[in-house]
Motif scaffolding. Structure first.
Motif, mmCIF file in Angstrom:
data_model
loop_
_atom_site.group_PDB
_atom_site.id
_atom_site.type_symbol
_atom_site.label_atom_id
_atom_site.label_comp_id
_atom_site.label_asym_id
_atom_site.label_seq_id
_atom_site.Cartn_x
_atom_site.Cartn_y
_atom_site.Cartn_z
ATOM 1 N N LEU A 180 23.649 61.055 11.594
ATOM 2 C CA LEU A 180 22.928 61.800 12.617
ATOM 3 C C LEU A 180 21.973 60.848 13.330
ATOM 4 O O LEU A 180 21.498 59.862 12.750
ATOM 5 N N GLY A 181 21.692 61.139 14.598
ATOM 6 C CA GLY A 181 20.819 60.245 15.346
ATOM 7 C C GLY A 181 20.014 60.962 16.412
ATOM 8 O O GLY A 181 20.360 62.052 16.868
ATOM 9 N N LEU A 182 18.918 60.325 16.793
ATOM 10 C CA LEU A 182 18.082 60.778 17.898
ATOM 11 C C LEU A 182 17.980 59.655 18.917
ATOM 12 O O LEU A 182 17.637 58.517 18.571
ATOM 13 N N ASP A 183 18.292 59.980 20.154
ATOM 14 C CA ASP A 183 18.113 59.059 21.269
ATOM 15 C C ASP A 183 16.868 59.522 22.015
ATOM 16 O O ASP A 183 16.942 60.329 22.932
ATOM 17 N N MET A 184 15.707 59.023 21.591
ATOM 18 C CA MET A 184 14.452 59.444 22.203
ATOM 19 C C MET A 184 14.326 58.812 23.589
ATOM 20 O O MET A 184 14.776 57.699 23.829
ATOM 21 N N THR A 185 13.690 59.549 24.485
ATOM 22 C CA THR A 185 13.685 59.155 25.888
ATOM 23 C C THR A 185 12.321 59.377 26.523
ATOM 24 O O THR A 185 11.749 60.461 26.391
ATOM 25 N N THR A 186 11.811 58.366 27.195
ATOM 26 C CA THR A 186 10.654 58.527 28.068
ATOM 27 C C THR A 186 11.182 58.768 29.474
ATOM 28 O O THR A 186 11.945 57.961 30.009
#
Length: 299
Positions: A180-186
């Protein structure tokens, strides 16, 4: 002060061995920190005398893990990224139709956003900085609290074999496992890779499973909550480019290598988080729960 690798057995790390990061004998990419009980892994290191078998590229748990060290409950260890130093981190933008729809307003109203095509074939995939990668125990250090910082839940494919110009019919042969993964974004007008690569903005975990433990990658449900409230819920069956197509697409441009990470895209429901928030991403039982807290960046 040491990092360890070991197979997950229920709620325990079945056994612990130091990674080659601490043995200072690494020649290739450091691959695994934590693997599942069935997942014996690929290329932890090329010079480990205990459990690495050069002929097969796999670990023998009876020979290696059981003789290495006693296990510990997961609650007593810090879970780092299950892939320690990937050669590269690839990510697919706009790969769910409903996410494209929800982002249309931003493209119409935010200056500069219209230059990002909603068509993945035209936009291409993008790369994230390797130094942005963290595991669940490390937290997400938010650098720009005055800007919108969004969560993006994704299934991640982990490459297990080198290849280029790979036809989609053979793509699954190149996958070592999943996580599982999170692609965090500003959010902003800067280049996509730039805004998605601050330290801690690529999350992977809580562990990886080997490819055989996910019989149908095209039908994987997943759900993300923030502080217990459901924000994203979808299924990989809604991917525009499915995983074989993604691998075919990327390998037209890049040679893929063991340890490469491929974030497959996020569905609708992306939203802002702030320091103190807890993000939980769940899916099928074997994939575990990726739970991580957002915290303020400290210089």
């Amino acid at each position: 002060g040491f990092n360890y690798v070991g197979p997950i057995d229920g709620h325990d790390l079945d056994a612990l061995i130091p990674t080659l990061e601490n043995m200072r004998a690494m020649k290739g990419p450091q691959f695994l920190h934590v693997v599942t009980k069935k997942g014996y892994g690929y290329k932890l290191a090329e010079a480990d005398p205990v459990q690495y078998h050069a002929a097969s590229g796999r670990f023998d748990p009876a020979v290696g893990f059981k003789k290495a060290a006693p296990g510990k409950p997961i609650s007593q260890v810090k879970l780092l990224s299950p892939v320690a130093k990937p050669p590269k981190i690839m990510a697919a933008p706009t790969n769910y139709a409903k996410h494209i729809e929800e982002m249309q307003h931003a493209r119409n109203t935010v200056v500069g956003m219209s230059r990002f095509s909603p068509d993945i074939e035209k936009a291409g995939i993008f790369l994230k900085s390797n130094t942005s990668l963290v595991g669940p125990s490390e937290g997400i250090p938010m650098r720009f609290p005055d800007r919108r910082n969004d969560h993006e839940a994704e299934l991640v494919a982990i490459i297990g074999k080198q290849g280029t110009d790979i036809p989609k019919e053979k793509a699954y042969d190149y996958i070592a496992g999943y996580a599982l993964g999170l692609d965090m974004t500003t959010r902003g007008v800067e280049d996509r890779s730039f805004r998605k690569s601050p330290d801690g903005y690529t999350v992977l975990g809580p562990w990886l499973i080997t490819a055989d433990e996910l019989p149908d990658p095209a039908n994987v449900p997943f759900k993300l909550t923030v502080n217990g409230e459901t924000k994203q819920e979808s299924n990989t069956s809604f991917l525009i480019f499915d995983i074989p197509k993604l691998i075919e697409f990327a390998s037209k441009f890049y040679t893929i290598y063991p340890g490469d990470l491929y974030y497959t895209g996020t569905p609708e429901g992306v939203g802002p988080v702030k320091p103190g928030d807890w993000i939980s991403l769940t899916s099928l039982p074997q994939l575990g729960e990726l739970k991580i807290q957002v915290r303020a960046h400290q210089p």
